[in-house]
Design a protein around this motif. Structure first.
Motif, short mmCIF file in Angstrom:
data_model
loop_
_atom_site.label_atom_id
_atom_site.label_comp_id
_atom_site.label_asym_id
_atom_site.label_seq_id
_atom_site.Cartn_x
_atom_site.Cartn_y
_atom_site.Cartn_z
N GLU A 1 0.81 -1.22 0.00
CA GLU A 1 0.00 0.00 0.00
C GLU A 1 0.85 1.27 0.00
O GLU A 1 0.35 2.35 -0.31
CB GLU A 1 -0.96 -0.01 1.20
CG GLU A 1 -2.01 -1.12 1.06
CD GLU A 1 -3.15 -0.96 2.02
OE1 GLU A 1 -3.49 0.18 2.37
OE2 GLU A 1 -3.71 -1.99 2.44
N THR A 2 2.13 1.15 0.36
CA THR A 2 3.00 2.33 0.37
C THR A 2 3.95 2.35 -0.84
O THR A 2 4.80 3.23 -0.93
CB THR A 2 3.83 2.38 1.67
OG1 THR A 2 4.56 1.15 1.81
CG2 THR A 2 2.93 2.55 2.88
N SER A 3 3.84 1.38 -1.74
CA SER A 3 4.70 1.36 -2.93
C SER A 3 4.32 2.50 -3.87
O SER A 3 3.26 3.11 -3.75
CB SER A 3 4.55 0.01 -3.66
OG SER A 3 5.01 -1.05 -2.85
N PHE A 36 -6.29 1.25 -3.09
CA PHE A 36 -5.46 0.07 -3.32
C PHE A 36 -6.26 -1.14 -3.81
O PHE A 36 -5.89 -1.78 -4.80
CB PHE A 36 -4.68 -0.29 -2.04
CG PHE A 36 -3.72 -1.43 -2.23
CD1 PHE A 36 -2.53 -1.24 -2.93
CD2 PHE A 36 -4.00 -2.69 -1.75
CE1 PHE A 36 -1.64 -2.28 -3.11
CE2 PHE A 36 -3.11 -3.75 -1.93
CZ PHE A 36 -1.93 -3.54 -2.62
N THR A 37 -7.33 -1.46 -3.12
CA THR A 37 -8.13 -2.64 -3.52
C THR A 37 -8.70 -2.46 -4.92
O THR A 37 -8.70 -3.41 -5.73
CB THR A 37 -9.26 -2.89 -2.50
OG1 THR A 37 -8.67 -3.15 -1.22
CG2 THR A 37 -10.11 -4.07 -2.90
N GLU A 38 -9.15 -1.27 -5.23
CA GLU A 38 -9.68 -0.99 -6.57
C GLU A 38 -8.58 -1.16 -7.63
O GLU A 38 -8.83 -1.69 -8.72
CB GLU A 38 -10.23 0.44 -6.62
CG GLU A 38 -10.89 0.80 -7.93
CD GLU A 38 -11.31 2.26 -8.00
OE1 GLU A 38 -11.72 2.69 -9.11
OE2 GLU A 38 -11.23 2.98 -6.98
N LEU A 39 -7.37 -0.73 -7.29
CA LEU A 39 -6.23 -0.88 -8.21
C LEU A 39 -5.95 -2.35 -8.47
O LEU A 39 -5.76 -2.77 -9.63
CB LEU A 39 -5.00 -0.20 -7.62
CG LEU A 39 -3.66 -0.45 -8.34
CD1 LEU A 39 -3.69 0.14 -9.74
CD2 LEU A 39 -2.50 0.13 -7.53
N VAL A 40 -5.92 -3.15 -7.42
CA VAL A 40 -5.65 -4.59 -7.55
C VAL A 40 -6.70 -5.25 -8.46
O VAL A 40 -6.35 -6.02 -9.36
CB VAL A 40 -5.63 -5.25 -6.15
CG1 VAL A 40 -5.60 -6.77 -6.27
CG2 VAL A 40 -4.41 -4.76 -5.36
#
Length: 311
Positions: free
Chosen positions: A283-285, A298-302
Motif C-alpha cells: 500500500e506504500t509502494s 489500493f483494492t480498486e487498483l488490484v
C-alpha cells in the motif's frame, strides 16, 4: 468477480522478500473483496502440482526480479493457458534486460543516458585501459549496475576513476553482463501507467532520498525517502515526461501496468532509465501511491489490474 485467483509471489530471485510483501498486500486486498484467492510460491517443490490441481482462472503475478519479471513465469502460464496480470513474455523480457531495453529506446528515439555494456568474460583481466575509455566516453560520475536486477541491487554511483573497478566487480556479483552509463544530475521521477490499449497515465511522483541515492535501503526503509505527488516540476516538462513514459510503455509492448523511471536533468530534459513491469504493490509502494493520488484506492487498483488480465 467469480474467477479463482492465485497470487504468485516469493520465488527465488534476490528480491524474494519484497515479492512476499507485495503478494501479501494483494492477497489481503482480494480477500477483503470476497474474491476466491490462494497464494502460491514458485519456490515450493510442489508448485506445478498445486497449479494444476487448484484449477485457477487467473494468476496475479507478484514476483520481482528474475524468474518472475523476466518472461519466465509468463511463459509457463502461456503454456498452461492461464491468464495472468501484467506484460507478456516478450515485453517482460525486454524490460527486465536494461541493455536491450536501452538499445530499443535509442532506436525509437526515447531519450536515455548514454551507456556502455561490459561482459564478465571480457573483464577477467580488469583492463585499466578500459576504465580509461569509460571515463573518456561517459565522463564522471558514472552509474554501474547489473543488466538483469531490480530494486537497485548491485548499483553504484562512482565519482572517482579509481573506484570504477570495485563498482564493476560489485555489479558482476549479480549478473554476467552490466550496464555503465553517464550520470545525469537532476530529479528522479516515476510515472505509473495502467491499461492495455487505452492507457491511464497516473500522477508523476518525485523521489527525494533524504540521504545519498535511491538505492535498496532508501526504497524499502520507511522514512528514508520523501515522495512528492504530483511532482513539483514545470508543466511543459511534466507533459513531456508523460509522453516519454507512454512511448516507452508502448514500444516495449507492456500490458496491464508498469512504472517508468526517469531522471530530469538540471535543464529539465527527461531521460528514461528503465521500465518496471511488476512494480511493488504494497500500500506504500510507488504505483499504489500514484493510483491513490488519481482517486484509485489500493483494492480498486488490484481488481483493475486483474480485469486487464482478463480483457
Amino acid at each position: 468477480m467469480d474467477e479463482k485467483v492465485a497470487v504468485v509471489c516469493g520465488g527465488r530471485s534476490a528480491e524474494r522478500e519484497i515479492s512476499l510483501k507485495t503478494g501479501k498486500a494483494i492477497y489481503k486486498a482480494l480477500k477483503s473483496s470476497n474474491i476466491d484467492v490462494i497464494q502460491l510460491d514458485p519456490q515450493a517443490d510442489n508448485f506445478h502440482q498445486i497449479l494444476k490441481e487448484t484449477e485457477i482462472d487467473v494468476a496475479f503475478i507478484a514476483l520481482h526480479g528474475r524468474y518472475g519479471e523476466d518472461g519466465t513465469i509468463q511463459g509457463l502460464f502461456e503454456i498452461e493457458d492461464i491468464p495472468y496480470t501484467g506484460s507478456g513474455v516478450l515485453a517482460s523480457a525486454l524490460a527486465m534486460d536494461k541493455v536491450i531495453s536501452k538499445k530499443l529506446f535509442k532506436q525509437e528515439e526515447i531519450c536515455t543516458p548514454t551507456f556502455e555494456v561490459l561482459n564478465k568474460n571480457n573483464w577477467q583481466n580488469k583492463d585499466e585501459n578500459l576504465v580509461e575509455k569509460l571515463v573518456d566516453n561517459l565522463g564522471l560520475p558514472l552509474v554501474v549496475k547489473p543488466a538483469l536486477e531490480g530494486s537497485s541491487l548491485g548499483l553504484s554511483i562512482v565519482d572517482k576513476a579509481e573506484d570504477i573497478i570495485n563498482a564493476i566487480d560489485t555489479a558482476f556479483e549479480y549478473d554476467t553482463e552490466i550496464l555503465i552509463e553517464e550520470y545525469i544530475d537532476g530529479k528522479e521521477i516515476t510515472v505509473g501507467v495502467l491499461g492495455n490499449q487505452e492507457l491511464l497515465i497516473l500522477p508523476i511522483i518525485e523521489i527525494k532520498p533524504k540521504e545519498g541515492i535511491y538505492d535498496f535501503t532508501a526504497k524499502y526503509t520507511k522514512g528514508m525517502t520523501e515522495f512528492i505527488i504530483p511532482a513539483q516540476i514545470d508543466e511543459e516538462v511534466y507533459r513531456e515526461s508523460e509522453k516519454m513514459a507512454y512511448k516507452a510503455y508502448k514500444e516495449l509492448k507492456c500490458c496491464g501496468m508498469a512504472r517508468v523511471d526517469l531522471i530530469l536533468s538540471t535543464n529539465g530534459k527527461p531521460y528514461v532509465l528503465e521500465v518496471n513491469t511488476i512494480p511493488g504493490m504494497t500500500e506504500t509502494s510507488l504505483l499504489p501511491q500514484a493510483s491513490k493520488a488519481a482517486g484509485i484506492e489500493f483494492t480498486e487498483l488490484v481488481i483493475k489490474i486483474l480485469e486487464y488480465a482478463l480483457e
